[in-house]
Design an enzyme around this catalytic site. Structure first.
Site, PDB file in Angstrom:
ATOM      1  N   HIS A 159      34.540  32.576  42.827  1.00 35.54           N
ATOM      2  CA  HIS A 159      35.412  33.700  43.201  1.00 35.54           C
ATOM      3  C   HIS A 159      36.812  33.169  43.466  1.00 35.54           C
ATOM      4  O   HIS A 159      37.094  32.614  44.535  1.00 35.54           O
ATOM      5  CB  HIS A 159      34.864  34.394  44.459  1.00 35.54           C
ATOM      6  CG  HIS A 159      35.674  35.558  44.923  1.00 35.54           C
ATOM      7  ND1 HIS A 159      35.180  36.834  44.963  1.00 35.54           N
ATOM      8  CD2 HIS A 159      36.955  35.643  45.389  1.00 35.54           C
ATOM      9  CE1 HIS A 159      36.104  37.660  45.428  1.00 35.54           C
ATOM     10  NE2 HIS A 159      37.197  36.948  45.697  1.00 35.54           N
TER      11      HIS A 159
ATOM     12  N   GLU B  29      49.130  44.189  48.465  1.00 35.17           N
ATOM     13  CA  GLU B  29      48.848  45.215  49.469  1.00 35.17           C
ATOM     14  C   GLU B  29      50.054  45.559  50.341  1.00 35.17           C
ATOM     15  O   GLU B  29      49.963  46.423  51.202  1.00 35.17           O
ATOM     16  CB  GLU B  29      47.695  44.773  50.376  1.00 35.17           C
ATOM     17  CG  GLU B  29      46.326  44.832  49.741  1.00 35.17           C
ATOM     18  CD  GLU B  29      45.865  43.487  49.210  1.00 35.17           C
ATOM     19  OE1 GLU B  29      44.656  43.300  49.049  1.00 35.17           O
ATOM     20  OE2 GLU B  29      46.721  42.630  48.934  1.00 35.17           O
TER      21      GLU B  29
ATOM     22  N   THR C  72      42.493  44.081  44.720  1.00 34.71           N
ATOM     23  CA  THR C  72      43.050  45.410  44.980  1.00 34.71           C
ATOM     24  C   THR C  72      43.877  45.908  43.798  1.00 34.71           C
ATOM     25  O   THR C  72      43.798  47.074  43.413  1.00 34.71           O
ATOM     26  CB  THR C  72      43.939  45.361  46.236  1.00 34.71           C
ATOM     27  OG1 THR C  72      43.211  44.801  47.312  1.00 34.71           O
ATOM     28  CG2 THR C  72      44.406  46.752  46.623  1.00 34.71           C
TER      29      THR C  72
ATOM     30  N   ARG D  70      40.314  50.003  50.998  1.00 36.18           N
ATOM     31  CA  ARG D  70      41.003  49.816  49.716  1.00 36.18           C
ATOM     32  C   ARG D  70      40.106  50.110  48.522  1.00 36.18           C
ATOM     33  O   ARG D  70      40.552  50.042  47.376  1.00 36.18           O
ATOM     34  CB  ARG D  70      41.526  48.381  49.624  1.00 36.18           C
ATOM     35  CG  ARG D  70      42.615  48.040  50.614  1.00 36.18           C
ATOM     36  CD  ARG D  70      42.848  46.544  50.688  1.00 36.18           C
ATOM     37  NE  ARG D  70      41.698  45.858  51.281  1.00 36.18           N
ATOM     38  CZ  ARG D  70      41.556  44.534  51.318  1.00 36.18           C
ATOM     39  NH1 ARG D  70      42.472  43.760  50.761  1.00 36.18           N
ATOM     40  NH2 ARG D  70      40.512  43.991  51.893  1.00 36.18           N
TER      41      ARG D  70
ATOM     42  N   ASP E 234      38.053  32.031  47.234  1.00 28.46           N
ATOM     43  CA  ASP E 234      39.015  33.137  47.207  1.00 28.46           C
ATOM     44  C   ASP E 234      40.417  32.606  46.919  1.00 28.46           C
ATOM     45  O   ASP E 234      41.422  33.187  47.339  1.00 28.46           O
ATOM     46  CB  ASP E 234      39.003  33.923  48.514  1.00 28.46           C
ATOM     47  CG  ASP E 234      39.392  35.397  48.338  1.00 28.46           C
ATOM     48  OD1 ASP E 234      39.628  35.811  47.180  1.00 28.46           O
ATOM     49  OD2 ASP E 234      39.471  36.113  49.340  1.00 28.46           O
TER      50      ASP E 234
END
Length: 395
Positions: free
Chosen positions: A63, A72, A101, A165, A285
């Site tokens: 990931h 964001e 997002t 979100r 991440d």
């Protein structure tokens, strides 16, 4: 090139002791003892004595936001793409790219392009189709078609649930999406998973539990990530692994007073509980936004995930006394098994030569990706197309 790596203390991830390895092309061709290695006489063979240093499989980061995450807090908060050396100097030899997002200005097409670029630079790379929202952003018109027809695409995600979100998907929408991924995986031999972003919402993993009860879909299709962001969510995630779900921890920083668990603390808790050691993975991440929001959904703080968090997490686990062979699967073979990356995650004959050499202090000395050195003696040898030597000091 043919390399003979001599006197390596191999963790495959299971400990093999002192072993010699013959590397040719992109594969591990042979494992053997010192006497057999000394007898090898091959044209062009380069012998490298590792002097008893630990040799482990390269990390598989399941990931990472290879195109950059964020967005964001307006257009200026978009994180730039992650360059090659930020992965390789962190010990990541394989990566799976995701959208977050922003699956509008960034899409499956741009993600594919970035993945193909990383491949051209020597990294093993794949991606998921779609992003946070449903209906998913695809290239060929459907999730099933993307997975079946686009070589780098192995699943769908990260699809957001329990998050303000998200697109607030219904249960039927999630079930339908999971069926698309599962059938595509059967048709193509790929992972065929739904990689699920978990937010801070009170519903937690309720939709996954319902899908397991209401459908005939196998549990392996559902792969929730960020499950260590809250202690209650982690407890809920642990209750799912007995059914066959593989959960993913995120190696993000946890500040004092926050409810989340560092990935190392979560993995230690998981293993101490006697839960299936093959059903848990850790990802970085990297390149993603690590935001905090107030009750009105306004961004109050943003940090950026780093690929280097995986190596830092491994070192923290070892500092806590966890044996290397128990720590490694969450970074290597567990990920390969879930993602059906059959040539990855282990040191064995026929596997890809994705190898990390650690010094005594567990710092990363050498990195080999598919038989090519990207790092030697703590020096970065390979950089991305638009990287400069000065850029490798970046976090």
């Amino acid at each position: 090139m043919l390399y003979l790596l001599e006197n390596a203390n191999v963790f495959a991830p299971r400990p093999l002791g002192i072993v010699n390895l013959l590397i040719g092309g992109d594969r591990i061709l042979w494992l053997g003892d010192a006497a057999a290695a000394a007898a090898l006489r091959l044209p062009g063979l380069v012998r490298i004595d590792l002097e008893g240093r630990r040799l482990i499989p390269g990390f598989i980061d399941g990931h990472a936001h290879v195109t950059g995450g964020g967005g964001e807090s307006g257009y200026a908060s978009r994180v730039p793409p992650v360059p090659l050396s930020h992965f390789s100097r962190a010990g990541i030899t394989s990566v799976v790219g995701v959208l977050g997002t922003d699956d509008l200005s960034r899409n499956t097409q741009s993600l594919l392009a970035q993945v193909r670029g990383l491949r051209a630079e020597g990294l093993s790379a794949w991606c998921h189709t779609g992003g946070y929202h449903l209906p998913p952003v695809t290239l060929t018109g459907s999730v099933r078609s993307d997975i079946v027809n686009l070589d780098p695409v192995i699943g769908v995600g990260e699809v957001a649930i329990s998050d303000h979100r998200s697109s607030q998907p219904t249960q039927d929408e999630l079930n339908r999406l999971a069926s698309e991924a599962h059938v595509a995986g059967l048709m193509s031999g790929k992972a065929g998973i739904v990689h699920l972003h978990l937010g801070d919402g009170e519903r937690g993993l309720e939709m996954v539990r319902r899908a397991l009860l209401e459908t005939e879909l196998p549990p392996r299709v559902f792969n929730p990530t960020h499950v260590n962001r809250q202690e209650a969510l982690f407890d809920e995630a642990k209750s799912l692994v007995a059914s066959g779900v593989t959960i993913d921890l995120t190696a993000f920083p946890v500040l004092d007073g926050e409810d989340g668990l560092p990935a190392e603390a979560a993995l230690l808790d998981y293993l101490d509980a006697g839960l299936p050691p093959e059903r848990i993975t850790i990802s970085s991440d990297g390149g993603g936004c690590l935001p905090q929001f107030d009750v009105q959904g306004e961004l109050t703080r943003m940090e950026i995930g780093s690929p280097s968090s995986l190596l830092a997490c491994l070192v923290a686990l070892l500092d806590e006394g966890l044996p290397l062979e128990r720590a490694l699967p969450a970074f290597t073979c567990n990920v390969a098994r879930l993602l059906r990356l059959h040539h990855k995650g282990e040191i064995a004959v026929g596997k890809h030569a994705d190898l990390l050499v650690l010094d005594d202090d567990f710092s990363l000395r050498d990195v080999m990706i598919r038989g090519l050195w990207h790092r030697r003696a703590h020096q970065q040898l390979k950089l991305g197309q638009f990287e400069s030597p000065a850029s490798i000091s970046c976090p």
